[in-house]
Scaffold this active site. Structure first.
Site, mmCIF file in Angstrom:
data_model
loop_
_atom_site.group_PDB
_atom_site.id
_atom_site.type_symbol
_atom_site.label_atom_id
_atom_site.label_comp_id
_atom_site.label_asym_id
_atom_site.label_seq_id
_atom_site.Cartn_x
_atom_site.Cartn_y
_atom_site.Cartn_z
ATOM 1 N N ASP A 196 60.130 44.992 19.297
ATOM 2 C CA ASP A 196 58.749 44.533 19.257
ATOM 3 C C ASP A 196 57.843 45.693 18.856
ATOM 4 O O ASP A 196 58.334 46.791 18.569
ATOM 5 C CB ASP A 196 58.332 43.938 20.617
ATOM 6 N N HIS A 266 55.463 41.507 14.880
ATOM 7 C CA HIS A 266 55.970 42.253 16.051
ATOM 8 C C HIS A 266 56.935 43.358 15.608
ATOM 9 O O HIS A 266 57.988 43.550 16.207
ATOM 10 C CB HIS A 266 56.667 41.302 17.028
ATOM 11 N N GLU A 330 53.827 34.604 16.130
ATOM 12 C CA GLU A 330 52.603 35.412 16.089
ATOM 13 C C GLU A 330 52.609 36.442 14.957
ATOM 14 O O GLU A 330 52.463 37.634 15.199
ATOM 15 C CB GLU A 330 52.432 36.140 17.431
HETATM 16 C C1 ACM Z 1 55.785 34.272 22.339
HETATM 17 O O1 ACM Z 1 55.439 34.130 23.522
HETATM 18 N N1 ACM Z 1 55.055 35.023 21.514
HETATM 19 C C2 ACM Z 1 56.983 33.648 21.812
#
Ligand code: ACM
Ligand code: ZN
Length: 767
Positions: A196, A266, A330
């Site tokens: 991440d 991410h 995201e």
């Molecule tokens: C998430 O909670 N961004 C999968």
């Protein structure tokens, strides 16, 4: 001879006394098995009892050793695993072809001994977990196993938990402990979030800088992106060797480790190591704060696709999991919009903005498909977060639905396999108590055990056929605010216990009250195993209810396991034994706690302030907003104060109309102040009152104003509980009309400007 007989009789009675004192197993465990058929008689589980398993079956040997280890750990009693045929007065482990579900099991205790049979070795393992949880964990030494036939089969084939090891890094030993916790709860999948923005944790030999550079952040923000940092370098990673060790450890416990490389967003961990993979070329740094970064992989660059293939190639060598998670959540698209390389790629692919998605959504889709093609070519299947639905889902892909159930519904309708993990039921990084100030800092939200328990993963919108695509569910543990293993345990236990009943039990068999009654025995096992867990379910649950007829506040106190409760109403140390509903008519400072042996639970406390309007009949000119009406008008004079969450039932919500409440004091009374209590949370469109007016009347028809005040609109975000008090010359009246003004037009600074705000109000106090 006589003497001998007497001695023998004495000895026998001594033995039977010992036998009587031996505690018994209780098969009403968590998850509650489908069927528990008790019979007369019992088997004594004591030192030296043999555990037989089929010779030459390594998995069954492991199972036998697990059982011996668990019994030793709980009771201190040593069992003896032996290879070979089933024996009398032993615990016999067997795989049975008559059990159709591979993970199903039977546990039989009868005059022949104990048999644990499973549809496969995994089923036997779950039967062993069942026996383990049936043991009285407070006990030591031999215990009685009442004769029984227990049968169980899991409802879902995928039963998972996610652990985020990027935001905080957890050592191999802890990951193993987490796997043990999963096994105890009948889970069969560890979703391991390995990369991440805040750190890359998986060793990739062909990209060594991923771990040399990408696994370390310079420091970490304090709290919720406070702008203050701790100044401490933080990092770590798992070598491929360690990952293999974890895979093996999990496999022995019938748990599949499904790794996640989150892409194309991410990715700051990777970008900091290889900045050429980003649209701007960097420099980038491993993120020191939380949130969603606009810096993502440059999907137009062929080197990026090559990079992802290289990473996945090593990942699948280490992880045998059929499903590989590629994230996809995201991912902001701002960088791609400006990036000539990404735009050229879009052009080359002929991508256009259509009703099926924007160019950039389709770029994401293209990129995810590239990852999928690679995985499929190597015999693996792809799974992604529900954003991977946008711009089209690749044919064999599975979806993990997190933003709600909708993504999962859509995917199931398109005949893709789905794992449900919606924030609203499955995000164990959320607070588990409404009393946030007494909790360790968490990301936000409110997800008590009861709500986790109420989760139903197969939505009614799906036909029976479509419903089959819901393969299971899992809970996620994001670790921004979870620095160590002990806090991981605190956040997942006992919410994982609630989740596992959804994973195992039929919807119709689930019963929260029954679950709560069974929890103390599981807690005793958590204690024995040294797990940290949240004890809210052991605390006193206080329920206050206004009673206008009797002019009092009723208080019911209860505990999940009927433990004795002590209380006080005057703020002193709780010492009175609670014996039934309390009726409170005066100011009180309530303290209550549960007592178990010498242990006292955390306290339930509440302040009650009685005013002249308390419990008096009250009518409202207009009803509160439908979702925030709860018990209606009487709540405004019930002396019950809301917490800092507007949706917990204590706050009435008004939207558009002012709150105009008329209170009948029963007889003319002298008053000179009016206080109202409001909750403001502007980011949720909840604004404070803009004015307060008090009118009085003797007949309930003709009112005259005695006070009025106006309050300014906020200029910026606010979140607060406030008291507004107006004072006026003493006046004697029977009827009092209080108008609490709502904001009809939200001010300019706010995204809802021009629209009516909500007003949340919990109490009107006249004195
Ligand atoms: C998430 O909670 N961004 C999968
Ligand atoms: Zn780009």
């Amino acid at each position: 001879m006589k003497l001998k007989n007497t001695l023998l009789a004495g000895l026998l009675s001594c033995f039977s006394l010992v036998a009587l004192a031996q505690p018994s197993a209780d098969y009403n465990i968590i998850p509650l098995p489908q069927s528990v058929q008790l019979a007369q008689g019992e088997f004594l589980l004591k030192e030296g009892v043999r555990v037989t398993y089929p010779a030459g079956n390594e998995l069954m040997k492991n199972n036998a050793e697990f059982l011996a280890e668990y019994v030793q750990e709980i009771l201190g009693v040593k069992l003896q695993p032996v290879a070979g045929k089933a024996q009398k007065e032993a615990i016999n482990l067997a795989v049975s072809t008559s059990i159709k579900n591979k993970e199903g099991f039977n546990l039989k205790v009868n005059a022949q001994g104990v048999t644990i049979s499973g549809g496969s070795e995994a089923g036997v393992f779950y039967g062993i977990q069942c026996l383990r949880k049936s043991l009285p964990a407070e006990a030591t030494g031999a215990v009685k196993l009442p004769f029984v036939t227990v049968t169980d089969t899991p409802r879902f084939e995928y039963r998972g938990m996610m652990l985020d090891c990027s935001r905080h890094f957890f050592p191999v030993e802890f990951v193993k402990r987490y796997i043990d916790i999963l096994a105890l709860h009948g889970e069969n999948s560890l979703h391991w979030h390995l990369t991440d923005d805040q750190g890359w944790r998986f060793e990739v030999k062909r990209y060594p800088k991923l771990t040399e550079v990408g696994s370390w952040r310079e420091q970490t923000v304090i709290g919720h992106n406070s702008g203050r940092y701790d100044g401490t370098r933080y990092g770590g990673y798992y070598t491929q060797e360690q990952c293999r060790e974890i895979v093996e450890y999990a496999k022995k416990r019938y748990i599949n480790v499904m790794p996640e490389i989150d892409m194309p967003g991410h990715m700051l961990g990777a970008l900091s190591a290889y900045p050429e993979l980003g649209c701007s070329g960097g420099p980038y740094e491993v993120w020191t704060r939380w949130g969603i970064s606009d810096d993502v992989l440059c999907v137009g660059n062929p080197k990026t696709v090559e990079f992802i293939q290289g990473v996945l190639a090593e990942l699948i060598e280490v992880f045998p999991s059929e499903m590989i998670h590629v994230g996809g959540d995201e991912c902001p698209k701002v960088a791609w919009k400006k990036c000539p390389v990404c735009q050229a790629k879009a052009k080359e692919l002929g991508l256009e903005n259509t009703e099926h998605g924007t160019v950039e959504e389709k770029l994401q889709s293209y990129f995810i498909h590239e990852a999928e093609k690679f995985l499929n070519a190597h015999g693996r299947q792809m799974i992604g977060w529900d954003e991977t639905l946008e711009g089209g889902l690749a044919p064999n892909a599975s979806i993990m639905s997190w933003r709600g159930l909708e993504g999962g519904i859509e995917a199931a309708k398109q005949h893709h396999n789905v794992i449900m993990t919606p924030t609203s039921f499955c995000y164990f990084d959320y607070y588990q108590s409404a009393d946030q100030k007494n909790e360790p800092i968490a990301i936000g939200g409110f997800l008590p055990v009861s709500r986790v328990y109420s989760f139903e993963p197969v939505p009614e919108e799906l036909t029976a056929e479509e419903g089959k695509y819901i393969k299971g569910c899992q809970a996620n543990l994001w670790t921004e605010y979870i620095p160590d293993g002990s806090q991981v345990e605190y956040m997942v236990l006992p919410r994982m216990a609630a989740l596992c009943e959804t994973q195992w039990m039929d919807k119709s068999a689930k019963d929260y009250t029954s679950f709560v009654k069974r929890i103390p025995r599981l807690f005793a096992l958590y204690d024995k195993l040294g797990y940290t867990y949240a004890k809210h379910l052991l605390n006193v649950n206080g329920v206050l209810k206004g009673n206008t007829e009797e002019g009092c506040l009723e208080l019911d106190l209860a505990t999940a396991d009927q433990a004795p409760i002590l209380y006080s109403l005057d703020g002193t140390e709780p010492s009175k034994k609670y014996e039934g509903t309390l009726k409170i008519k005066q100011d009180a400072h309530i303290r209550a706690l549960a007592v178990r042996g010498t242990a006292k639970s955390a306290e339930w406390t509440q302040h009650v302030k009685v005013s002249k309007s308390s419990f008096k009949p009250v009518t409202l000119k207009d009803n509160p907003a439908p979702n925030y009406t709860y018990g209606g008008a009487p709540q405004l004079v019930d002396c019950i104060h809301g917490t800092n969450s507007y949706s917990m039932g204590a706050w009435l919500g008004f939207n558009g109309d002012d709150c105009v409440a008329t209170i009948d004091l029963g007889e003319a009374q002298e008053i000179s102040t009016c206080n109202v209590r409001t909750l403001t949370e502007t980011r949720s469109w909840c604004f404070d009152t803009n004015g307060l007016k008090v009118e009085v009347s003797d007949d309930g028809q003709n009112f005259r104003k005695v006070a009025e005040e106006f309050y300014p609109l906020p200029k910026d975000e606010e979140r607060e509980i406030r008291n507004h008090t107006v004072s006026f010359d003493k006046v004697k009246a029977r009827y009092v009309r209080v108008t609490v003004g709502t904001v009809k037009s939200i001010p300019q600074f706010h995204s809802g400007h021009g629209k009516p705000a909500y007003l949340f109000l919990d109490e009107i106090e006249l004195n």
